[in-house]
Design an enzyme around this catalytic site. Sequence first.
Site, PDB file in Angstrom:
ATOM      1  N   ALA A  63      22.629  11.295  40.425  1.00 46.60           N
ATOM      2  CA  ALA A  63      22.053   9.954  40.492  1.00 46.60           C
ATOM      3  C   ALA A  63      22.369   9.250  39.175  1.00 46.60           C
ATOM      4  CB  ALA A  63      20.541  10.076  40.667  1.00 46.60           C
ATOM      5  N   GLY A 102      22.345  14.792  42.466  1.00 45.14           N
ATOM      6  CA  GLY A 102      22.554  14.027  43.693  1.00 45.14           C
ATOM      7  C   GLY A 102      23.988  14.156  44.214  1.00 45.14           C
ATOM      8  N   GLU A 105      24.006  17.364  46.016  1.00 43.69           N
ATOM      9  CA  GLU A 105      23.188  17.153  47.219  1.00 43.69           C
ATOM     10  C   GLU A 105      23.987  16.397  48.282  1.00 43.69           C
ATOM     11  OE1 GLU A 105      19.881  15.376  44.931  1.00 43.69           O
ATOM     12  OE2 GLU A 105      18.590  16.753  46.043  1.00 43.69           O
ATOM     13  N   GLU A 125      18.730  18.900  37.757  1.00 41.93           N
ATOM     14  CA  GLU A 125      17.604  17.968  37.637  1.00 41.93           C
ATOM     15  C   GLU A 125      16.488  18.513  36.759  1.00 41.93           C
ATOM     16  OE1 GLU A 125      19.316  18.504  40.357  1.00 41.93           O
ATOM     17  OE2 GLU A 125      19.525  16.695  41.572  1.00 41.93           O
TER      18      GLU A 125
HETATM   19  C1  3H9 Z   1      19.731  13.402  40.108  1.00 40.88           C
HETATM   20  O1  3H9 Z   1      20.842  13.474  40.553  1.00 40.88           O
HETATM   21  C2  3H9 Z   1      18.510  13.190  40.971  1.00 40.88           C
HETATM   22  C3  3H9 Z   1      18.740  13.478  42.421  1.00 40.88           C
HETATM   23  O2  3H9 Z   1      18.398  14.807  42.711  1.00 40.88           O
HETATM   24  C4  3H9 Z   1      17.860  12.642  43.281  1.00 40.88           C
HETATM   25  C5  3H9 Z   1      18.077  11.181  43.251  1.00 40.88           C
HETATM   26  C6  3H9 Z   1      17.241  10.421  44.223  1.00 40.88           C
HETATM   27  N1  3H9 Z   1      23.991   8.842  35.184  1.00 40.88           N
HETATM   28  O3  3H9 Z   1      27.971  13.926  29.052  1.00 40.88           O
HETATM   29  P1  3H9 Z   1      29.138  13.023  28.796  1.00 40.88           P
HETATM   30  C7  3H9 Z   1      27.216   9.143  31.208  1.00 40.88           C
HETATM   31  S1  3H9 Z   1      19.427  13.484  38.442  1.00 40.88           S
HETATM   32  C8  3H9 Z   1      24.372   7.905  34.308  1.00 40.88           C
HETATM   33  O4  3H9 Z   1      29.356  12.558  27.411  1.00 40.88           O
HETATM   34  P2  3H9 Z   1      30.920  15.163  29.576  1.00 40.88           P
HETATM   35  C9  3H9 Z   1      26.827   9.625  29.815  1.00 40.88           C
HETATM   36  O5  3H9 Z   1      25.653   9.011  29.381  1.00 40.88           O
HETATM   37  C10 3H9 Z   1      21.043  13.589  37.735  1.00 40.88           C
HETATM   38  N2  3H9 Z   1      25.220   8.123  33.289  1.00 40.88           N
HETATM   39  O6  3H9 Z   1      30.500  13.649  29.359  1.00 40.88           O
HETATM   40  C11 3H9 Z   1      28.044   9.215  29.014  1.00 40.88           C
HETATM   41  O7  3H9 Z   1      27.941   7.828  28.753  1.00 40.88           O
HETATM   42  P3  3H9 Z   1      28.502   7.217  27.378  1.00 40.88           P
HETATM   43  C12 3H9 Z   1      21.601  14.954  37.818  1.00 40.88           C
HETATM   44  C13 3H9 Z   1      25.683   9.362  33.162  1.00 40.88           C
HETATM   45  O8  3H9 Z   1      32.275  15.150  30.123  1.00 40.88           O
HETATM   46  C14 3H9 Z   1      29.195   9.422  29.983  1.00 40.88           C
HETATM   47  O9  3H9 Z   1      28.596   9.425  31.292  1.00 40.88           O
HETATM   48  N3  3H9 Z   1      22.845  15.020  37.110  1.00 40.88           N
HETATM   49  C15 3H9 Z   1      25.331  10.402  34.025  1.00 40.88           C
HETATM   50  O10 3H9 Z   1      30.615  15.958  28.350  1.00 40.88           O
HETATM   51  C16 3H9 Z   1      29.921  10.731  29.793  1.00 40.88           C
HETATM   52  O11 3H9 Z   1      28.965  11.785  29.777  1.00 40.88           O
HETATM   53  C17 3H9 Z   1      22.900  15.359  35.824  1.00 40.88           C
HETATM   54  O12 3H9 Z   1      21.920  15.652  35.198  1.00 40.88           O
HETATM   55  C18 3H9 Z   1      24.432  10.101  35.070  1.00 40.88           C
HETATM   56  N4  3H9 Z   1      24.052  11.029  35.963  1.00 40.88           N
HETATM   57  O13 3H9 Z   1      29.920  15.725  30.682  1.00 40.88           O
HETATM   58  C19 3H9 Z   1      24.278  15.369  35.208  1.00 40.88           C
HETATM   59  N5  3H9 Z   1      25.952  11.539  33.633  1.00 40.88           N
HETATM   60  O14 3H9 Z   1      29.951   7.536  27.377  1.00 40.88           O
HETATM   61  C20 3H9 Z   1      24.243  14.729  33.866  1.00 40.88           C
HETATM   62  C21 3H9 Z   1      26.701  11.206  32.561  1.00 40.88           C
HETATM   63  O15 3H9 Z   1      28.138   5.793  27.476  1.00 40.88           O
HETATM   64  N6  3H9 Z   1      25.541  14.632  33.279  1.00 40.88           N
HETATM   65  N7  3H9 Z   1      26.539   9.910  32.271  1.00 40.88           N
HETATM   66  O16 3H9 Z   1      27.747   7.955  26.303  1.00 40.88           O
HETATM   67  C22 3H9 Z   1      26.168  15.677  32.692  1.00 40.88           C
HETATM   68  O17 3H9 Z   1      25.721  16.806  32.711  1.00 40.88           O
HETATM   69  C23 3H9 Z   1      27.455  15.398  31.987  1.00 40.88           C
HETATM   70  O18 3H9 Z   1      27.476  14.031  31.668  1.00 40.88           O
HETATM   71  C24 3H9 Z   1      28.746  15.735  32.777  1.00 40.88           C
HETATM   72  C25 3H9 Z   1      29.963  15.229  31.985  1.00 40.88           C
HETATM   73  C26 3H9 Z   1      28.809  17.260  32.939  1.00 40.88           C
HETATM   74  C27 3H9 Z   1      28.742  15.080  34.119  1.00 40.88           C
END
Ligand code: 3H9
Length: 697
Positions: A63, A102, A105, A125
């Site tokens: 999400a 998400g 999911e 999450e």
């Molecule tokens: C969810 O999904 C809830 C659902 O169950 C239900 C919903 C109803 N959203 O980490 P990075 C941005 S909860 C917005 O440096 P990497 C991050 O801020 C979500 N932005 O890169 C950064 O921005 P900036 C569950 C996001 O390659 C840029 O992307 N998912 C999101 O080292 C690059 O990120 C998670 O918890 C996001 N979801 O790692 C996954 N994710 O460049 C969270 C990233 O402006 N994300 N950004 O600073 C991660 O674990 C890592 O970002 C990922 C990439 C592994 C994807």
Amino acid sequence: MSEPVTCKQHDSVLLITIDNPPVNALSAAVRLGLSKAFAVAEQEPTVKAVVLRCAGRTFIAGADITEFGKPMQPPALPEVLDQIDTFTKPVVAALHGTALGGGFETALTCHYRIAEASARVGLPEVKLGLLPGSGGTQRLPRLIDVKSALDMIVSGRQVAAPEAMALGAIDRIAEGDLTEQAMAYARELVDNSAPLRRCSDMAVNTADIGATFFAEYRTQVAKQQRGLEAPQACIEAIEIATTLPFAEGLKKERELFLERMASSESAALRHVFFAERQAPVVTDLPRDTPKREIRRVGIIGAGTMGSGIAINFLNAGIPVTLLEMKSEALERGIKTIQAYYDDRKAKGRMSEEKANACFARLAGTLDYADFNDVDLAIEAVFENMAVKHEVFAKLDEVCKPGAILATNTSYLDVNQIAAATSRPQDVLGLHFFSPAHVMRLLEVVRADKTADDVLATAMKLLGTIGKVGVVSGVCDGFIGNRMLKGYGREAGILLLEGASPSQIDSTMNRFGMAMGPMAMGDLAGLDIGSRAREERRQRGETVSPTDGAVADRLVEMGRLGQKSGKGYYRYEAGSRKPILDPEVDTVIEQAAKQLGIERRDISEEEILQRLIYPLINEAAKILEEGIAQRPSDIDVVWINGYGFPTYRGGPMHYADSIGLASILTTIKQYQQRYGDTWQAAPLLERLVQEGKRFSDL
Ligand code: 3H9
């Protein structure tokens, strides 16, 4: 702006592509685009199957976290996923990069899943204080066994595609081009009139779940993840999946998700997520600042710190030259590093091949001349300005032009250290935390003359060695240790006033600190603080008689902490478990008597305020002086370097959550009682006057 969701039909297969950089998060426009695409595809008779893929570096990473806490724009993700679930033609998810939250999911809702071998899936999450909120807790335990689903959801860990396939969460690994293979898979499903494999139609296999399984699991997780509520909510939702029909389980999951979303725990963890990503950004440093190349690192000092620092670079594939003055010390350092790799191999945490390759990158030397080819030299020697001056003068002599010269000092003035060289522009501080190969934090100390490209190189290097880094200006103790002073001071005074070491430590443990101040003192060595106080006295600085009064007496008795088997606590040989020692109570009582301090009962609330509020107050001064760039950097420092509970978001986020006005009032009360060590920071006063919070800065 281009559409984040596009469709292209190839024969009977519709290819839906999400393109929402950087990580294809499920923002409102993506949800809407997906909903429209599936609605159209449902009605289009020539579409017989759908492939869902993503452009860019990854499948949907979850999400859109930036939307959390704001009014939700329809359609909600569960509604979109319901559309995919009930879609009447096969839907294949094509996964690459990381399919998370998400995103995973969504993939679980598709009827089939194919992934690149390098892809990873997960439901992280819980790390944001949440539980999966779009069916993850109900679908995953239907697709794979309940225990593995629990492990994935409660830990939030990412699972590599081959493991996910072995578990049953993925159907195929693509051998060649992912999109082509996914399209071929979809055609094959159509040709074979394959059934729509909906998780919602599957039953949960509870055969290996005993009557007490969930209760036991809960207790175990509560112990491991102390103070956290989200893991328990995850367990609850999965238990529900084993007892209720799918639709009801989904409803319950949603309720739990919304409850978690509104929790202070999730607000704090979301804050930390963005704080850590913002920390490496230096406000006045353009993104395109050139960087120097770091091909070889030289480290001076093969003690615990130097060896730990070396391991970071060796693990990142960067060769290290380790320098010592005496061969015994060098051998000891090399043995420490070898022991680390032996341990990794023995525990199966690193392959034999990788561990050997890392260790092979290490060269030891007794001769500064061997630093002629290093691109970065890091000094990790004794904390003494004269010694540092000697080292930096030598580095200036032997290192090639353009080499970065770094000090790992934790307190000393980096400007003064830089002045020992003819190239202060190449000097900065890299303050690692002990054990340096374990602790994630690195304070990057920007001295007055540090060149922009030197700083930019250091900030980039953080990512290479897997650290989370924060820029600090020069001051005594930089961000973290400067704040620690008031914390330690008050802990020492509380002892004299009537609190016991274990009362203080257990209060801080209950607050969520990984370790209380007394146990931390014993771990670090009480002699370090004693020596620092002695040096301050010798420099002519005033040291209050209550400052370290108990610790100094313990050090005089040879109670240096864990390393001597006795400090504030007693330790059995080979054990780190603190044991209460009545001898210490006597020392405390005598010290209090000598200082004329009357002992009294001290409440838990007072202990908390007396330890945490000085942190907040000092942090406000640090911000005002421009030592830290932003409040969230201070949170990153205390969470990653000092064991501050993540679910409180760090001292600044915690301060905002309880209210700056009430903190200021309490600080003023303590100032009346204890004098000017409790002088409120002008920034704190100003924020209260303006009705603002740290997060408004
Ligand atoms: C969810 O999904 C809830 C659902 O169950 C239900 C919903 C109803 N959203 O980490 P990075 C941005 S909860 C917005 O440096 P990497 C991050 O801020 C979500 N932005 O890169 C950064 O921005 P900036 C569950 C996001 O390659 C840029 O992307 N998912 C999101 O080292 C690059 O990120 C998670 O918890 C996001 N979801 O790692 C996954 N994710 O460049 C969270 C990233 O402006 N994300 N950004 O600073 C991660 O674990 C890592 O970002 C990922 C990439 C592994 C994807």
